[in-house]
Design a protein around this motif. Structure first.
Motif, PDB file in Angstrom:
ATOM      1  N   ARG A  51     -46.481  -0.875 -41.608  1.00 29.98           N
ATOM      2  CA  ARG A  51     -45.429  -0.415 -40.696  1.00 29.98           C
ATOM      3  C   ARG A  51     -45.541  -1.029 -39.303  1.00 29.98           C
ATOM      4  O   ARG A  51     -44.534  -1.324 -38.674  1.00 29.98           O
ATOM      5  CB  ARG A  51     -45.511   1.120 -40.607  1.00 29.98           C
ATOM      6  N   TYR A  52     -46.772  -1.237 -38.829  1.00 30.27           N
ATOM      7  CA  TYR A  52     -46.964  -1.664 -37.440  1.00 30.27           C
ATOM      8  C   TYR A  52     -47.841  -2.909 -37.348  1.00 30.27           C
ATOM      9  O   TYR A  52     -48.619  -3.044 -36.404  1.00 30.27           O
ATOM     10  CB  TYR A  52     -47.637  -0.551 -36.631  1.00 30.27           C
ATOM     11  N   GLY A  53     -47.724  -3.844 -38.286  1.00 32.44           N
ATOM     12  CA  GLY A  53     -48.645  -4.967 -38.389  1.00 32.44           C
ATOM     13  C   GLY A  53     -48.889  -5.732 -37.106  1.00 32.44           C
ATOM     14  O   GLY A  53     -50.004  -5.743 -36.562  1.00 32.44           O
ATOM     15  N   GLU A  54     -47.879  -6.419 -36.592  1.00 30.48           N
ATOM     16  CA  GLU A  54     -48.064  -7.267 -35.409  1.00 30.48           C
ATOM     17  C   GLU A  54     -48.471  -6.454 -34.197  1.00 30.48           C
ATOM     18  O   GLU A  54     -49.322  -6.877 -33.405  1.00 30.48           O
ATOM     19  CB  GLU A  54     -46.774  -8.039 -35.129  1.00 30.48           C
ATOM     20  N   GLU A  55     -47.872  -5.269 -34.047  1.00 33.25           N
ATOM     21  CA  GLU A  55     -48.205  -4.411 -32.911  1.00 33.25           C
ATOM     22  C   GLU A  55     -49.670  -3.993 -32.944  1.00 33.25           C
ATOM     23  O   GLU A  55     -50.364  -4.020 -31.912  1.00 33.25           O
ATOM     24  CB  GLU A  55     -47.293  -3.186 -32.941  1.00 33.25           C
ATOM     25  N   LEU A  56     -50.164  -3.618 -34.118  1.00 35.54           N
ATOM     26  CA  LEU A  56     -51.560  -3.201 -34.251  1.00 35.54           C
ATOM     27  C   LEU A  56     -52.514  -4.339 -33.935  1.00 35.54           C
ATOM     28  O   LEU A  56     -53.538  -4.139 -33.277  1.00 35.54           O
ATOM     29  CB  LEU A  56     -51.834  -2.693 -35.669  1.00 35.54           C
ATOM     30  N   LEU A  57     -52.178  -5.530 -34.403  1.00 34.98           N
ATOM     31  CA  LEU A  57     -53.066  -6.667 -34.185  1.00 34.98           C
ATOM     32  C   LEU A  57     -53.180  -7.001 -32.705  1.00 34.98           C
ATOM     33  O   LEU A  57     -54.238  -7.418 -32.220  1.00 34.98           O
ATOM     34  CB  LEU A  57     -52.553  -7.886 -34.966  1.00 34.98           C
ATOM     35  N   LYS A  58     -52.095  -6.793 -31.957  1.00 33.39           N
ATOM     36  CA  LYS A  58     -52.132  -7.030 -30.508  1.00 33.39           C
ATOM     37  C   LYS A  58     -52.920  -5.931 -29.792  1.00 33.39           C
ATOM     38  O   LYS A  58     -53.686  -6.207 -28.855  1.00 33.39           O
ATOM     39  CB  LYS A  58     -50.705  -7.082 -29.964  1.00 33.39           C
ATOM     40  N   LEU A  59     -52.715  -4.692 -30.229  1.00 31.73           N
ATOM     41  CA  LEU A  59     -53.355  -3.565 -29.545  1.00 31.73           C
ATOM     42  C   LEU A  59     -54.822  -3.406 -29.918  1.00 31.73           C
ATOM     43  O   LEU A  59     -55.604  -2.859 -29.131  1.00 31.73           O
ATOM     44  CB  LEU A  59     -52.613  -2.266 -29.890  1.00 31.73           C
ATOM     45  N   MET A  60     -55.198  -3.882 -31.116  1.00 32.73           N
ATOM     46  CA  MET A  60     -56.562  -3.677 -31.596  1.00 32.73           C
ATOM     47  C   MET A  60     -57.156  -5.008 -32.053  1.00 32.73           C
ATOM     48  O   MET A  60     -57.239  -5.292 -33.268  1.00 32.73           O
ATOM     49  CB  MET A  60     -56.564  -2.652 -32.741  1.00 32.73           C
ATOM     50  N   PRO A  61     -57.573  -5.846 -31.117  1.00 32.13           N
ATOM     51  CA  PRO A  61     -58.125  -7.160 -31.476  1.00 32.13           C
ATOM     52  C   PRO A  61     -59.422  -7.072 -32.271  1.00 32.13           C
ATOM     53  O   PRO A  61     -59.891  -8.079 -32.806  1.00 32.13           O
ATOM     54  CB  PRO A  61     -58.360  -7.816 -30.111  1.00 32.13           C
ATOM     55  N   GLU A  62     -59.983  -5.860 -32.368  1.00 31.03           N
ATOM     56  CA  GLU A  62     -61.197  -5.681 -33.183  1.00 31.03           C
ATOM     57  C   GLU A  62     -60.914  -5.951 -34.660  1.00 31.03           C
ATOM     58  O   GLU A  62     -61.825  -6.240 -35.430  1.00 31.03           O
ATOM     59  CB  GLU A  62     -61.727  -4.248 -33.031  1.00 31.03           C
ATOM     60  N   ILE A  63     -59.642  -5.820 -35.055  1.00 31.13           N
ATOM     61  CA  ILE A  63     -59.267  -6.052 -36.452  1.00 31.13           C
ATOM     62  C   ILE A  63     -59.284  -7.558 -36.718  1.00 31.13           C
ATOM     63  O   ILE A  63     -58.599  -8.330 -36.055  1.00 31.13           O
ATOM     64  CB  ILE A  63     -57.873  -5.477 -36.763  1.00 31.13           C
ATOM     65  N   ASP A  64     -60.047  -7.985 -37.715  1.00 33.91           N
ATOM     66  CA  ASP A  64     -60.143  -9.409 -38.040  1.00 33.91           C
ATOM     67  C   ASP A  64     -59.091  -9.837 -39.059  1.00 33.91           C
ATOM     68  O   ASP A  64     -58.526 -10.930 -38.970  1.00 33.91           O
ATOM     69  CB  ASP A  64     -61.543  -9.718 -38.587  1.00 33.91           C
ATOM     70  N   ILE A  65     -58.824  -8.971 -40.050  1.00 32.89           N
ATOM     71  CA  ILE A  65     -57.790  -9.247 -41.056  1.00 32.89           C
ATOM     72  C   ILE A  65     -56.935  -7.997 -41.188  1.00 32.89           C
ATOM     73  O   ILE A  65     -57.455  -6.896 -41.385  1.00 32.89           O
ATOM     74  CB  ILE A  65     -58.400  -9.608 -42.421  1.00 32.89           C
ATOM     75  N   LEU A  66     -55.634  -8.160 -41.065  1.00 40.95           N
ATOM     76  CA  LEU A  66     -54.718  -7.041 -41.184  1.00 40.95           C
ATOM     77  C   LEU A  66     -53.747  -7.325 -42.326  1.00 40.95           C
ATOM     78  O   LEU A  66     -53.023  -8.322 -42.303  1.00 40.95           O
ATOM     79  CB  LEU A  66     -53.969  -6.816 -39.865  1.00 40.95           C
ATOM     80  N   MET A  67     -53.763  -6.444 -43.335  1.00 44.20           N
ATOM     81  CA  MET A  67     -52.890  -6.605 -44.499  1.00 44.20           C
ATOM     82  C   MET A  67     -51.949  -5.421 -44.622  1.00 44.20           C
ATOM     83  O   MET A  67     -52.252  -4.322 -44.157  1.00 44.20           O
ATOM     84  CB  MET A  67     -53.705  -6.679 -45.795  1.00 44.20           C
ATOM     85  N   GLY A  68     -50.814  -5.656 -45.289  1.00 44.45           N
ATOM     86  CA  GLY A  68     -49.917  -4.570 -45.629  1.00 44.45           C
ATOM     87  C   GLY A  68     -50.240  -4.029 -47.008  1.00 44.45           C
ATOM     88  O   GLY A  68     -51.383  -4.060 -47.448  1.00 44.45           O
ATOM     89  N   VAL A  69     -49.216  -3.563 -47.721  1.00 37.81           N
ATOM     90  CA  VAL A  69     -49.449  -2.920 -49.016  1.00 37.81           C
ATOM     91  C   VAL A  69     -49.101  -3.834 -50.192  1.00 37.81           C
ATOM     92  O   VAL A  69     -49.102  -3.390 -51.341  1.00 37.81           O
ATOM     93  CB  VAL A  69     -48.626  -1.611 -49.136  1.00 37.81           C
ATOM     94  N   ASN A  70     -48.819  -5.096 -49.906  1.00 37.65           N
ATOM     95  CA  ASN A  70     -48.383  -5.998 -50.971  1.00 37.65           C
ATOM     96  C   ASN A  70     -49.287  -7.201 -51.184  1.00 37.65           C
ATOM     97  O   ASN A  70     -48.992  -8.041 -52.033  1.00 37.65           O
ATOM     98  CB  ASN A  70     -46.968  -6.501 -50.668  1.00 37.65           C
ATOM     99  N   ASP A  71     -50.366  -7.292 -50.417  1.00 36.22           N
ATOM    100  CA  ASP A  71     -51.160  -8.524 -50.416  1.00 36.22           C
ATOM    101  C   ASP A  71     -52.591  -8.348 -50.908  1.00 36.22           C
ATOM    102  O   ASP A  71     -53.465  -9.153 -50.602  1.00 36.22           O
ATOM    103  CB  ASP A  71     -51.186  -9.113 -48.999  1.00 36.22           C
ATOM    104  N   TYR A  72     -52.851  -7.295 -51.677  1.00 35.46           N
ATOM    105  CA  TYR A  72     -54.227  -7.012 -52.084  1.00 35.46           C
ATOM    106  C   TYR A  72     -54.857  -8.148 -52.885  1.00 35.46           C
ATOM    107  O   TYR A  72     -56.051  -8.415 -52.767  1.00 35.46           O
ATOM    108  CB  TYR A  72     -54.294  -5.715 -52.893  1.00 35.46           C
ATOM    109  N   MET A  73     -54.054  -8.807 -53.695  1.00 33.39           N
ATOM    110  CA  MET A  73     -54.603  -9.869 -54.538  1.00 33.39           C
ATOM    111  C   MET A  73     -55.000 -11.103 -53.721  1.00 33.39           C
ATOM    112  O   MET A  73     -55.682 -11.987 -54.220  1.00 33.39           O
ATOM    113  CB  MET A  73     -53.598 -10.262 -55.626  1.00 33.39           C
ATOM    114  N   LYS A  74     -54.580 -11.152 -52.460  1.00 26.41           N
ATOM    115  CA  LYS A  74     -54.924 -12.276 -51.594  1.00 26.41           C
ATOM    116  C   LYS A  74     -56.209 -12.048 -50.805  1.00 26.41           C
ATOM    117  O   LYS A  74     -56.645 -12.924 -50.052  1.00 26.41           O
ATOM    118  CB  LYS A  74     -53.796 -12.532 -50.580  1.00 26.41           C
TER     119      LYS A  74
END
Length: 445
Positions: free
Chosen positions: A86-109
């Motif tokens: 729901r908030y992918g790009e926003e979360l990545l900007k607000l929380m740079p501690e996150i190294d990889i951010l995935m949604g609900v469709n990319d588990y196989m990647k």
């Protein structure tokens, strides 16, 4: 090279749990799995984004786990799930501690994304929207080995005015009967005895791929799998329950006589404002029909208090409904204003103080209902599945109890009981929501 250790934290609902198990199943052959985040080189947080409290818990957990990068072995922090979808790009900007951010469709990647990070890429975002695919594959169970959740469909077409799930998970799409029964056979071969079917809406299973509701057919096919003893149905919309499904539950010995009906309210006015496809008379009608058709059926529901425009009269209807119809288990939630939903734009929102007051009143009523219902269970005998041991008691559940959300049966015995054993237990005492019993005879199954 030594395998990296991966730790997983799964938040939210049982559908999220299945996603977490799929993630672990996808990467299990590449990494060592650990339950201790202090030992993890990679920490994965599967977030929930359903209501405000769940979003805050997810954010707090990400912040907490980010500290493990400073003080422990963690080299990589991965966030996935509904919040990140729901908030992918926003979360990545607000929380740079996150190294990889995935949604609900990319588990196989995921394995590839981890390798990309190791090669030097930073703050990877992979949160593509899709309402076509269904995440399927090998799972690493996080439940006890005798019980497993099986998701039979993804997404939702109901578009209730308070709910953001269709925008996150996409349109309703069923898995095939063949793929589900294949999964159940694999689970049974590994010792699973209880299958819990889940979806946003079980009762619409099959409408998209079989041109009609086929939950009763699916349940019948699953019941033929050797080793499966109990089949439990969660999240059946009352207005979508068919006579065929009622007949299957009533006559199939493997289907536990337990249904989770997400009613949400009983006032026809509020149900209409929620865009529910039912009203008070229809809800009461299906409850009466279930109880007349399936003796001793256990009914669970979830209710929302404090929905916009809920008056004292609307709330009184809800109070009277709980007192009169005496549902076995009830979860109560205060309305959460979610951006992007029609309800968020409605007038006449209820104050948090009134929401809390109404929540407490309903919980008091329901506790009294459960205490009185449990007193009627004294001297009755129940098939009970053993979950473990705590102190002097073994912990078990009857068919009337879903794991982690309903009560337990405490069993004092000198016998040796193992997880997954199904025995007969006679109830001797009650402890509000829990029961106390004794082994009635030898193992029933």
């Amino acid at each position: 090279m030594e395998k990296y250790k991966v730790g997983m934290i799964s938040l939210g609902c049982d559908k999220n749990r299945v996603d977490s198990e799929l993630i672990l199943g996808t990467i299990n052959k590449f990494y060592e799995i650990t339950n201790d985040p202090r030992e993890a080189d990679i920490i994965i947080i599967n977030t929930c984004g359903f209501i405000e409290s769940a979003k805050q818990e997810s954010i707090n957990t990400i912040i907490e786990m980010a500290e493990y990068k400073k003080n422990h072995k963690c080299k990589m922090l991965i966030a996935t799930g509904c919040l990140t979808q729901r908030y992918g790009e926003e979360l990545l900007k607000l929380m740079p501690e996150i190294d990889i951010l995935m949604g609900v469709n990319d588990y196989m990647k995921l394995h590839k994304l981890i390798l990309d990070f190791i090669k030097g890429e930073r703050n990877i975002l992979s949160a593509n929207y899709s309402d076509e695919n269904i995440n399927e594959g090998e799972r690493l169970l996080t439940t006890d080995k005798h019980v497993a959740y099986v998701r039979i469909a993804e997404g939702c077409d109901n578009h209730c005015t308070y709910c953001i799930i269709p925008k996150i998970r996409g349109k309703f799409r069923s898995r095939s009967i063949e793929s589900i029964t294949k999964e159940v056979k694999q689970l049974a071969a590994n010792g699973v005895k209880e299958i819990i079917l889940i979806a946003q809406d079980l009762t619409n299973y099959g409408v998209d791929i079989y041109n009609g509701k086929r939950l009763h057919i699916l349940v019948n096919e699953i019941s033929k799998v050797e080793g499966i003893e109990w089949i439990r149905l969660l999240y059946c919309y009352p207005e979508e329950i068919t006579d065929e499904l009622i007949e299957e539950i009533a006559t199939n010995d493997k289907v536990v006589k337990y249904l989770d009906l997400p009613i949400q309210h009983i006032s026809s006015k509020i149900l209409r404002m929620m865009a529910r496809k039912t009203n008070k008379e229809k809800v009461i009608g299906i409850i009466n029909k279930l109880r007349s058709s399936i003796p001793n059926i256990v009914l669970r529901t979830s209710l929302i208090v404090g929905f916009p425009n809920e008056t004292e009269e609307d709330f009184k209807e809800l109070e009277e409904f709980l007192r009169e119809y005496k549902l076995d288990n009830v979860g109560v939630f205060t309305y959460s204003k979610e951006e992007g939903t029609p309800a968020a734009e409605m007038d006449n929102h209820i104050s948090e103080e009134i929401k809390a007051e109404r929540y407490n009143k309903l919980m008091e009523i329901q506790k009294e209902v459960v205490v009185n219902l449990n007193k009627l269970k004294i001297s009755k005998i129940y098939d009970t599945i053993i979950e473990g041991r705590k102190g002097k008691y073994f912990i078990g559940r009857s068919t009337e109890m879903a794991p982690e959300i309903d009560g337990n049966i405490l069993i004092k015995t000198d016998k040796v009981l193992n997880k997954g054993d199904i025995i007969k237990v006679k109830i001797n005492e009650t402890l509000d929501y829990d029961l106390i019993g004794e082994v009635y005879n030898e193992f029933s199954k």
